[in-house]
Scaffold this active site. Sequence first.
Site, PDB file in Angstrom:
ATOM      1  N   GLU A  76       0.832  -1.208   0.000  1.00 49.44           N
ATOM      2  CA  GLU A  76       0.000   0.000   0.000  1.00 49.44           C
ATOM      3  C   GLU A  76       0.867   1.258   0.000  1.00 49.44           C
ATOM      4  O   GLU A  76       1.726   1.433   0.858  1.00 49.44           O
ATOM      5  CB  GLU A  76      -0.929   0.035   1.212  1.00 49.44           C
ATOM      6  CG  GLU A  76      -1.788   1.299   1.219  1.00 49.44           C
ATOM      7  CD  GLU A  76      -2.616   1.474   2.478  1.00 49.44           C
ATOM      8  OE1 GLU A  76      -3.677   2.109   2.384  1.00 49.44           O
ATOM      9  OE2 GLU A  76      -2.206   0.984   3.546  1.00 49.44           O
ATOM     10  N   GLU A 115     -21.525   3.620   0.841  1.00 44.56           N
ATOM     11  CA  GLU A 115     -22.745   3.333   1.591  1.00 44.56           C
ATOM     12  C   GLU A 115     -22.475   2.631   2.921  1.00 44.56           C
ATOM     13  O   GLU A 115     -23.297   2.680   3.825  1.00 44.56           O
ATOM     14  CB  GLU A 115     -23.722   2.514   0.747  1.00 44.56           C
ATOM     15  CG  GLU A 115     -23.182   1.174   0.288  1.00 44.56           C
ATOM     16  CD  GLU A 115     -24.111   0.455  -0.661  1.00 44.56           C
ATOM     17  OE1 GLU A 115     -24.172  -0.779  -0.556  1.00 44.56           O
ATOM     18  OE2 GLU A 115     -24.758   1.107  -1.492  1.00 44.56           O
TER      19      GLU A 115
END
Length: 182
Positions: A119, A140
């Site tokens: 990452e 969401e």
Amino acid sequence: MKKFEEKTLNTNKIFEGKIINLQVDEVELPDGKIAKREIVKHPGAVAVIALTTENKIVMVEQYRKPLERSLLEIPAGKLEPGEKPELSVVRELEEETGYAAGKLEHLISFYTSPGFADELIHLYIATDLQKVEHPLSGDEDEFVELEEVTLEQAIKYVEEKRIYDAKTVYAVLYLQLKMGMN
């Protein structure tokens, strides 16, 4: 040849998910011995130090399941497939805070955990913030609460472990050095 290079002999893909992939590589070490490396593959991410005109840092508080607690963090998010960091940071800032930056500057990119993951976080600073009338909606499954804090408060939150993740601690230290505080 790279110093201490480990030549990959075999890759076994263990898991492919929405955010990360996990693989186990069999490698040949510089001394000829064989070892295994567990590797988390990540698409990369952006993070942004968003400063208000009052020099307050715009942060988001959110629950982090791996830690089983909430943290106060600078806005951040993963890169979408093929997305350039300079576009991702604009999107993430708007989604998480409702702000757009009048000025946006890339500060640095850094690996978060190179011992087991690839990452790479691209850190930006955003100033001349303006509230967006109809901001992009966030994920969401992401619930966040905004908090604007002074640098002094942020330093205190680091000491209290309310701010406890590397990218946000890095951002606080950057601002502390930039503003010449002890």
